[in-house]
Structure formats: structure tokens, C-alpha cells
Enzyme design. Sequence first.
Site, PDB file in Angstrom:
ATOM      1  N   SER A 129      31.809  44.660  33.555  1.00 57.34           N
ATOM      2  CA  SER A 129      33.549  44.630  34.239  1.00 57.34           C
ATOM      3  C   SER A 129      34.334  45.027  32.948  1.00 57.34           C
ATOM      4  CB  SER A 129      33.578  43.486  34.859  1.00 57.34           C
ATOM      5  OG  SER A 129      34.896  43.580  35.342  1.00 57.34           O
ATOM      6  N   TYR A 155      35.170  34.879  35.363  1.00 61.28           N
ATOM      7  CA  TYR A 155      34.725  35.875  35.942  1.00 61.28           C
ATOM      8  C   TYR A 155      34.335  36.943  34.656  1.00 61.28           C
ATOM      9  CZ  TYR A 155      33.309  40.342  37.601  1.00 61.28           C
ATOM     10  OH  TYR A 155      32.775  41.688  37.963  1.00 61.28           O
ATOM     11  N   LYS A 159      30.961  37.844  32.675  1.00 66.66           N
ATOM     12  CA  LYS A 159      30.302  39.247  32.387  1.00 66.66           C
ATOM     13  C   LYS A 159      30.170  39.482  30.815  1.00 66.66           C
ATOM     14  CE  LYS A 159      29.559  40.722  36.363  1.00 66.66           C
ATOM     15  NZ  LYS A 159      28.470  41.145  37.023  1.00 66.66           N
TER      16      LYS A 159
HETATM   17  N1  UFG Z   1      46.142  42.151  45.193  1.00 72.29           N
HETATM   18  C1  UFG Z   1      47.296  41.872  45.837  1.00 72.29           C
HETATM   19  N2  UFG Z   1      46.985  41.178  47.071  1.00 72.29           N
HETATM   20  C2  UFG Z   1      45.985  41.239  47.725  1.00 72.29           C
HETATM   21  C3  UFG Z   1      44.733  41.456  46.819  1.00 72.29           C
HETATM   22  C4  UFG Z   1      44.981  41.907  45.663  1.00 72.29           C
HETATM   23  O1  UFG Z   1      48.353  42.069  45.244  1.00 72.29           O
HETATM   24  O2  UFG Z   1      45.887  40.663  48.837  1.00 72.29           O
HETATM   25  C5  UFG Z   1      46.366  42.509  43.635  1.00 72.29           C
HETATM   26  C6  UFG Z   1      45.732  41.680  42.528  1.00 72.29           C
HETATM   27  O3  UFG Z   1      46.401  40.835  42.153  1.00 72.29           O
HETATM   28  C7  UFG Z   1      45.420  42.736  41.693  1.00 72.29           C
HETATM   29  C8  UFG Z   1      45.094  44.133  42.236  1.00 72.29           C
HETATM   30  O4  UFG Z   1      45.747  43.729  43.602  1.00 72.29           O
HETATM   31  O5  UFG Z   1      46.695  42.884  40.712  1.00 72.29           O
HETATM   32  C9  UFG Z   1      43.687  44.220  42.561  1.00 72.29           C
HETATM   33  O6  UFG Z   1      43.075  43.097  43.007  1.00 72.29           O
HETATM   34  P1  UFG Z   1      41.582  42.906  43.430  1.00 72.29           P
HETATM   35  O7  UFG Z   1      41.287  41.707  43.781  1.00 72.29           O
HETATM   36  O8  UFG Z   1      41.297  44.119  44.438  1.00 72.29           O
HETATM   37  O9  UFG Z   1      40.682  43.552  42.223  1.00 72.29           O
HETATM   38  P2  UFG Z   1      40.635  42.721  40.576  1.00 72.29           P
HETATM   39  O10 UFG Z   1      41.184  43.576  39.719  1.00 72.29           O
HETATM   40  O11 UFG Z   1      40.912  41.455  40.732  1.00 72.29           O
HETATM   41  O12 UFG Z   1      39.043  42.599  40.441  1.00 72.29           O
HETATM   42  C10 UFG Z   1      38.126  43.694  40.968  1.00 72.29           C
HETATM   43  C11 UFG Z   1      36.931  43.057  40.990  1.00 72.29           C
HETATM   44  C12 UFG Z   1      36.123  42.624  39.710  1.00 72.29           C
HETATM   45  C13 UFG Z   1      36.470  43.778  38.760  1.00 72.29           C
HETATM   46  C14 UFG Z   1      37.827  43.990  38.730  1.00 72.29           C
HETATM   47  C15 UFG Z   1      38.056  45.005  37.497  1.00 72.29           C
HETATM   48  O13 UFG Z   1      36.958  42.022  42.057  1.00 72.29           O
HETATM   49  O14 UFG Z   1      34.674  42.486  39.900  1.00 72.29           O
HETATM   50  O15 UFG Z   1      38.125  44.600  39.760  1.00 72.29           O
HETATM   51  O16 UFG Z   1      39.468  45.256  37.304  1.00 72.29           O
HETATM   52  F1  UFG Z   1      36.045  43.157  37.645  1.00 72.29           F
END
Ligand code: UFG
Length: 347
Positions: A129, A155, A159
Site C-alpha cells: 500500500s 495499517y 504492510k
Molecule cells: N474520507 C472522507 N469522508 C468519508 C470517507 C473518507 O472525507 O466518509 C476521506 C478520508 O479522510 C481520506 C480520503 O477520503 O482523506 C480517502 O479515504 P478512504 O478511506 O477512501 O481511503 P484511505 O486513503 O484512507 O485508504 C485507502 C485504503 C487503504 C490504502 C489507502 C492508500 O483503505 O487500504 O487507500 O491511500 F492503503
Amino acid sequence: MTVLVTGGAGYIGSHAVQRLLVDGVRVVCLDNLFRGHRRAMELLDGRHPGLLTFVEGDINNRALVADLLTRHKVDAVMHFAALAYVGESVDDPLRYYHNNVSGLISVLGACDDAAKAGAGVRRFVFSSSCATYGQPPEDMIPVPEHCPQNPVSPYGRSKLHDEHVLLDYAEACRRAGRAFGVAMLRYFNVCGCDRTGLLGEDHTPETHLIPVVLEAAMGKRAEVGIFGTDYPTPDGTCIRDYVHVEDLIDAHVLAMRRLRDGEVLAYNVGIGKGYSVREIIDAVKAVTGRTFSVVERPRRAGDPPAVFNNPGRIRAELGWSAKVTDLREIIGTAWAWMQANPRGYVR
Ligand code: UFG
């Protein structure tokens, strides 16, 4: 050729299983169905009869994994089985280390056991990741593979531990003269669905941004929360690189076929462009033609402000680049599946 796909009933894993079946590869899928879907397996088996063996079980059951590797004469492993919620990992780190780190060690131990029994897994493709980079320094965005890896969530750390385990294991195999090669693919934010409409993204709970916003567009959620509007980014919200799941799987297949004995490859997989949370919300509104309530919330623990990929290495070495780079097209594939399956995989 036979490939063991761990976590193959999950969102990304099921897309990998589909692609392998389309290529005529025999697949053994191991999934504990904690977040995976038996229905996805049934649908794939129906479309590609005779090539898929589904086994419900856990990667931490080393004897089971070793038995599958030996009995099915598995040539390669694609290891997807893992927990992957950044926020959840902050609340429950032990669960993440158990699933993601102990789980990988168990699968590699099973590879050892199978090798002793005369069946050798020669290729291992691992879901890593971009969370292993944490928040890269400004002069490292877009992020190249040589960027220092300083994860900011359990997380991401799980990884990174996995990558170290794989490096050491591959080195031990090399020294023992055992044929083995590893590709570690560092995913950016994976999204979208299979364009034939069979497979989709169905998580409980759903926390990923694009499906969350689509659920709001469907009326399944009262509102979308933006987690942090005071980040040092142009519109104050986090920036991520959103890569279509089928493009991601192409990278797995290319890496698996390119791997040579003794090699350890690491590639970022992302389109090379970042979008903010607000841009995603606007794109969903444009694709769906629907409006919904959006509220500003505090930052979510473990979120780096801005991360997107430098796809130079994977383009140069594997000839991979994302085919779907239009955000609305990516979101459109997810929207189509969600509309056709408003209750997810439930029959
Ligand atoms: N976000 C919001 N509101 C929500 C959900 C998410 O504002 O309801 C924001 C998060 O704070 C973040 C962005 O949208 O800034 C993306 O969030 P995601 O949860 O969609 O994805 P992440 O970036 O946290 O994580 C995902 C996967 C991981 C991977 C990562 C790599 O869950 O497995 O992408 O960036 F490692």
C-alpha cells in the site's frame, strides 16, 4: 498454471480471480468470508465453470494453506487477504498485526511446507500500500518507489512489516537455491468495478470515500462527512490517487508474468494524479445527477494530507499505465454496479 488467491472473495481479490479465470488460469481461492462474499464466488464459478475452487478458511491456518498449495500444485500466490481500514487500524492495531503480519507469515510458512513436500510456489504477488509511505516529503510528491517509507497508521505499518518479511524470506530462498520471486504492489486508492457488471464493491462497514459518497447519492446515507477541511491542500481536503480496480489487476498479472527467480520487485500502482475529497464529491454529483447533504467533520486519525503516485517505474519496467484515468468514468463503473445491486451481493 494454478494460482492461489487469498482474500479472493473480497473486493480487489474477486476482480483478480475474474481476470485469471478469463485468462484460462486455474484458481484456488481461500477466503474466511469475514468481509468477502460467497456470492461473488458463485457468480464467477457460474461464468467460468470448472476453473475455480473456493475454500472457506483462514490464512492463519498454515496447515490448510500448505495442503491447498500441495494438493493443487500451486505455481503462484496472489495474497490479498488483509484488513484495510486506516481508521479501524488506529482503534484496533493488534487485530491488524495479527491478520496482516501473522497472516502473511503463515502463508509463507505454508509455502515452505509445500516446498518440502515437493510442490514449489515460485511467484508471490503481494498487496502492499501507498500507506507505507505515510506523508511523503513535499519534494517526493508524486511519490516514487524510493520515497522513504514512514507510515502514519498501524495499517500502513503492518504492510511495511510485511514488505520486510517478504524481502527477508525471498533472500533466504535465494540463498537456499529455491526458485522464488516476489512482487510487492503498493496500491493507491483502489476504486470502481468490473465493467461487465458482475462484480462490485460491497463492504460492511463501508468507509472508503467513493462508495460512501455513492451511497449518499443512492439515499442509503443521510449525509457525507468530509474528514478535515484544514489540510495544507488547495481546497483544505485530503488528496488521493484513485486507480480503477481492473487496471490494478492488470498490474498484478503483468508483475506475476514478468517475475524471475530471485527477484524482488516493488511498484507503485496509481494513475499519477491526485483528487481532493471535495473533487470526488463533485464528480459523484456530476455522474449521478443527484444531490445530497455534505457536512464538514474533524480530521480522521491516521490520514496523510496528500499522496499521489509517480508511475514512472511501473511504466518503464512492466509497460503498465492506467487505462481508465477519467475520474467520472471510474466512478461511473461503481455507480452502475450499485444501481444494479442496491443491496450489494445479497441475493
Ligand atoms: N474520507 C472522507 N469522508 C468519508 C470517507 C473518507 O472525507 O466518509 C476521506 C478520508 O479522510 C481520506 C480520503 O477520503 O482523506 C480517502 O479515504 P478512504 O478511506 O477512501 O481511503 P484511505 O486513503 O484512507 O485508504 C485507502 C485504503 C487503504 C490504502 C489507502 C492508500 O483503505 O487500504 O487507500 O491511500 F492503503
